[in-house]
Design a protein around this motif. Structure first.
Motif, PDB file in Angstrom:
ATOM      1  N   ASP A 188     -45.629 -57.192   0.057  1.00  0.00           N
ATOM      2  CA  ASP A 188     -46.491 -58.205  -0.526  1.00  0.00           C
ATOM      3  C   ASP A 188     -46.430 -59.462   0.338  1.00  0.00           C
ATOM      4  N   HIS A 189     -47.072 -60.514  -0.121  1.00  0.00           N
ATOM      5  CA  HIS A 189     -46.973 -61.807   0.531  1.00  0.00           C
ATOM      6  C   HIS A 189     -45.524 -62.283   0.490  1.00  0.00           C
ATOM      7  N   ALA A 190     -45.134 -63.087   1.467  1.00  0.00           N
ATOM      8  CA  ALA A 190     -43.799 -63.700   1.504  1.00  0.00           C
ATOM      9  C   ALA A 190     -42.679 -62.662   1.557  1.00  0.00           C
ATOM     10  N   PHE A 191     -42.947 -61.539   2.213  1.00  0.00           N
ATOM     11  CA  PHE A 191     -41.930 -60.479   2.231  1.00  0.00           C
ATOM     12  C   PHE A 191     -40.692 -60.868   3.032  1.00  0.00           C
ATOM     13  N   ASN A 192     -40.790 -61.893   3.884  1.00  0.00           N
ATOM     14  CA  ASN A 192     -39.617 -62.325   4.637  1.00  0.00           C
ATOM     15  C   ASN A 192     -38.703 -63.242   3.829  1.00  0.00           C
ATOM     16  N   ARG A 193     -39.217 -63.860   2.780  1.00  0.00           N
ATOM     17  CA  ARG A 193     -38.436 -64.845   2.026  1.00  0.00           C
ATOM     18  C   ARG A 193     -37.430 -64.133   1.126  1.00  0.00           C
ATOM     19  N   ASP A 194     -36.157 -64.315   1.417  1.00  0.00           N
ATOM     20  CA  ASP A 194     -35.119 -63.598   0.681  1.00  0.00           C
ATOM     21  C   ASP A 194     -34.751 -64.290  -0.629  1.00  0.00           C
ATOM     22  N   ILE A 195     -35.726 -64.945  -1.214  1.00  0.00           N
ATOM     23  CA  ILE A 195     -35.614 -65.560  -2.531  1.00  0.00           C
ATOM     24  C   ILE A 195     -36.837 -65.126  -3.325  1.00  0.00           C
ATOM     25  N   GLY A 196     -36.655 -64.542  -4.480  1.00  0.00           N
ATOM     26  CA  GLY A 196     -37.789 -64.151  -5.294  1.00  0.00           C
ATOM     27  C   GLY A 196     -38.124 -62.675  -5.187  1.00  0.00           C
ATOM     28  N   ASP A 197     -39.141 -62.295  -5.946  1.00  0.00           N
ATOM     29  CA  ASP A 197     -39.477 -60.886  -6.108  1.00  0.00           C
ATOM     30  C   ASP A 197     -40.218 -60.272  -4.926  1.00  0.00           C
ATOM     31  N   HIS A 198     -40.786 -61.079  -4.046  1.00  0.00           N
ATOM     32  CA  HIS A 198     -41.613 -60.546  -2.965  1.00  0.00           C
ATOM     33  C   HIS A 198     -40.816 -60.075  -1.764  1.00  0.00           C
ATOM     34  N   PHE A 199     -39.531 -60.370  -1.730  1.00  0.00           N
ATOM     35  CA  PHE A 199     -38.709 -60.002  -0.579  1.00  0.00           C
ATOM     36  C   PHE A 199     -38.671 -58.483  -0.411  1.00  0.00           C
ATOM     37  N   GLU A 200     -38.967 -58.043   0.818  1.00  0.00           N
ATOM     38  CA  GLU A 200     -38.906 -56.627   1.175  1.00  0.00           C
ATOM     39  C   GLU A 200     -37.943 -56.491   2.350  1.00  0.00           C
ATOM     40  N   PRO A 201     -36.681 -56.137   2.097  1.00  0.00           N
ATOM     41  CA  PRO A 201     -35.669 -56.180   3.157  1.00  0.00           C
ATOM     42  C   PRO A 201     -36.022 -55.349   4.391  1.00  0.00           C
TER      43      PRO A 201
END
Length: 220
Positions: A188-201
């Motif tokens: 999803d959007h913001a997949f790099n941000r390791d805060i919140g539900d959108h994080f995709e490691p």
């Protein structure tokens, strides 16, 4: 070592979070924020680039409008970030990007830009307006600027599940910039941000590797 510095820009004085590597720098990277300011997450991204060998500089882009902005990711924070983004405008933001790059270049560093969301579009403008090799992570407002010619290597990361950047927008990027690599991730959007539900490691790790490979080549 990371700390705040003062940066003179055509838009007025701004602060910037500077992170330096432990050894001889590989180059410089201007790290461009989302609409939430140079908050803890963006400072951590800058420090991660320093750990990879780059002098990283994350200018506080909202300072000409309101100093010291650090927002979280709640609905009200998003609305405030949009207000600040609109009040600043793309031209003033781009001027700040150029000033940050100039500081790093004045130290003899080959310099690129990496940005996220709104900052992803600003990274693109850092390329077209300031000649910076640039990486755009899910830059959701770039389409209106696709008539601006690239002046350096460019790399894009997008998430397939990002509703803010539909497939037709990605296709517009492909048509306008046939020589710029575009990577799609099951994210999803913001997949790099390791805060919140959108994080995709997994997606974030792969995009990070590709970003470092790109910078190593573009800034050599």
């Amino acid at each position: 070592m990371a700390h705040w510095i003062d940066l003179d820009t055509p838009a007025g004085p701004v602060r910037a979070w500077r992170a330096d590597p432990g050894g001889i720098p590989l180059g410089g990277v201007v790290v461009l924020q989302e609409i939430f300011g140079v908050n803890e997450h963006i400072r951590a991204v800058a420090e991660r680039f320093a750990q990879a060998g780059y002098v990283a500089l994350a200018p506080a882009l909202f300072d000409p409008v309101e100093r010291g902005v650090e927002l979280a990711y709640a609905k009200d924070d998003y609305a405030r970030g949009v207000e600040l983004r609109n009040a600043l405008g793309f031209d003033r933001a781009s001027d700040i990007v150029g000033a940050a790059a100039h500081l790093l270049q004045s130290e003899g560093l080959r310099t690129g830009a990496v940005g996220f969301c709104w900052g992803g579009t600003l990274a693109f403008l850092g390329n077209t307006r300031h000649g910076l090799p640039a990486v755009s992570y899910y830059g959701s407002r770039t389409v209106p600027f696709l008539d601006e010619a690239l002046r350096a290597p460019m790399l894009f990361h997008f998430g397939r599940r990002d509703a803010s950047i539909p497939p037709e927008a990605i296709e517009q990027h492909r048509r306008a910039l046939p020589n710029a690599p575009i990577h799609l991730y099951d994210a999803d959007h913001a997949f790099n941000r390791d805060i919140g539900d959108h994080f995709e490691p997994a997606s974030a790790a792969l995009a990070w590797t590709r970003t470092l490979d790109f910078l190593a080549d573009a800034l050599k």
